[in-house]
Design an enzyme around this catalytic site. Structure first.
Site, PDB file in Angstrom:
ATOM      1  N   PRO A 117       4.829   8.162   0.996  1.00  0.00           N
ATOM      2  CA  PRO A 117       4.908   7.426  -0.266  1.00  0.00           C
ATOM      3  C   PRO A 117       6.318   6.894  -0.550  1.00  0.00           C
ATOM      4  O   PRO A 117       7.315   7.413  -0.043  1.00  0.00           O
ATOM      5  CB  PRO A 117       4.500   8.485  -1.311  1.00  0.00           C
ATOM      6  N   ASN A 118       6.367   5.845  -1.372  1.00  0.00           N
ATOM      7  CA  ASN A 118       7.620   5.249  -1.847  1.00  0.00           C
ATOM      8  C   ASN A 118       8.496   4.710  -0.722  1.00  0.00           C
ATOM      9  O   ASN A 118       9.719   4.611  -0.865  1.00  0.00           O
ATOM     10  CB  ASN A 118       8.423   6.267  -2.683  1.00  0.00           C
ATOM     11  N   ARG A 119       7.870   4.388   0.404  1.00  0.00           N
ATOM     12  CA  ARG A 119       8.578   3.858   1.573  1.00  0.00           C
ATOM     13  C   ARG A 119       9.592   4.849   2.153  1.00  0.00           C
ATOM     14  O   ARG A 119      10.456   4.471   2.952  1.00  0.00           O
ATOM     15  CB  ARG A 119       9.280   2.533   1.243  1.00  0.00           C
ATOM     16  N   LEU A 120       9.498   6.112   1.764  1.00  0.00           N
ATOM     17  CA  LEU A 120      10.382   7.136   2.332  1.00  0.00           C
ATOM     18  C   LEU A 120       9.674   7.778   3.533  1.00  0.00           C
ATOM     19  O   LEU A 120       9.311   8.951   3.532  1.00  0.00           O
ATOM     20  CB  LEU A 120      10.752   8.173   1.266  1.00  0.00           C
ATOM     21  N   LYS A 126       0.863  -1.180   0.000  1.00  0.00           N
ATOM     22  CA  LYS A 126       0.000   0.000   0.000  1.00  0.00           C
ATOM     23  C   LYS A 126       0.895   1.224   0.000  1.00  0.00           C
ATOM     24  O   LYS A 126       2.067   1.161   0.389  1.00  0.00           O
ATOM     25  CB  LYS A 126      -0.940   0.018   1.205  1.00  0.00           C
TER      26      LYS A 126
END
Length: 214
Positions: free
Chosen positions: A190-193, A9
């Site tokens: 977002p983007n696992r950041l 997600k």
């Protein structure tokens, strides 16, 4: 083997920026706690994981309920003779963690636990429903018992014994106050950041604040 590699997600509900947070992490915890409660989607916003190092040398985590927090720290209650209670008394360095998926947040707290005063434990015990009071008395927490029926029978006996007298707190049951020295706030991005801000208590009792790489 079940393949979970496609469980993904995107976290996009909020952000955690230094320009918008207080110098004191307890103030930020207070803000996040009540924002999560207002947002909804969490049955028990005060549910937290307590991780200890057991007498057998292994770490163990379990979910308990936070019952109070302030500038001194975080309070929960338990049986002092339980596996958890014995572990904390033996090694009071513990970790608390909160996971609030509905708002994509985590809080991880390192601290040192100590027993609350008898008056604090008494006052909280007195506030509990009678059933919960008797449950605390009847349960030899973490000990092996022969059956569920045994536990129910013991409770029924206590209900009779205490039908006409006050239910007082047993000395083996009470609170722990966890005094934090490190608190990390994690906000999904977002983007696992993800945003990670860590507060560490300094010798002058001010808090040092740093951003961690996700």
């Amino acid at each position: 083997m079940e393949d979970l590699s496609n469980y993904r997600k995107s976290y996009e509900k909020s952000q955690l920026l230094e320009s918008a947070i207080p110098d004191d992490p307890i103030n930020l915890f207070h803000q996040w706690f009540y924002e999560t409660q207002e947002f909804g989607g969490v049955d028990e916003v005060n549910a937290m994981t307590v991780a200890t190092i057991g007498l057998d040398g292994f770490p163990k985590s379990r979910v308990v309920l936070l019952k109070k927090f302030n500038e001194d720290g975080f309070i929960f209650y338990t049986n002092y003779n339980s596996e958890k209670g014995k572990a904390i008394i033996h090694n009071p360095n513990i970790c608390l963690s909160f996971f609030w998926p509905s708002i994509e947040r985590q809080v991880i707290i390192k601290g040192v636990a100590e027993k609350t005063s008898e008056s604090v434990s008494d006052n909280y015990f007195d506030s509990r429903p009678d059933g919960s009071k008797l449950g605390a008395i009847v349960s030899a927490q973490s000990e092996v018992i022969p059956s569920r029926e045994y536990l129910d029978d013991q409770l029924k006996k206590l209900e009779t014994d205490y039908s006409d007298k006050p239910i007082l707190r047993p000395m083996f049951w009470g609170g722990f106050l966890v005094r934090p020295f490190e608190i990390e706030f994690w906000q999904g991005r977002p983007n696992r950041l993800h945003d990670r801000i860590r507060y560490q208590l300094q010798n002058d009792f001010d808090w040092k604040r740093e951003r961690l790489s996700p």
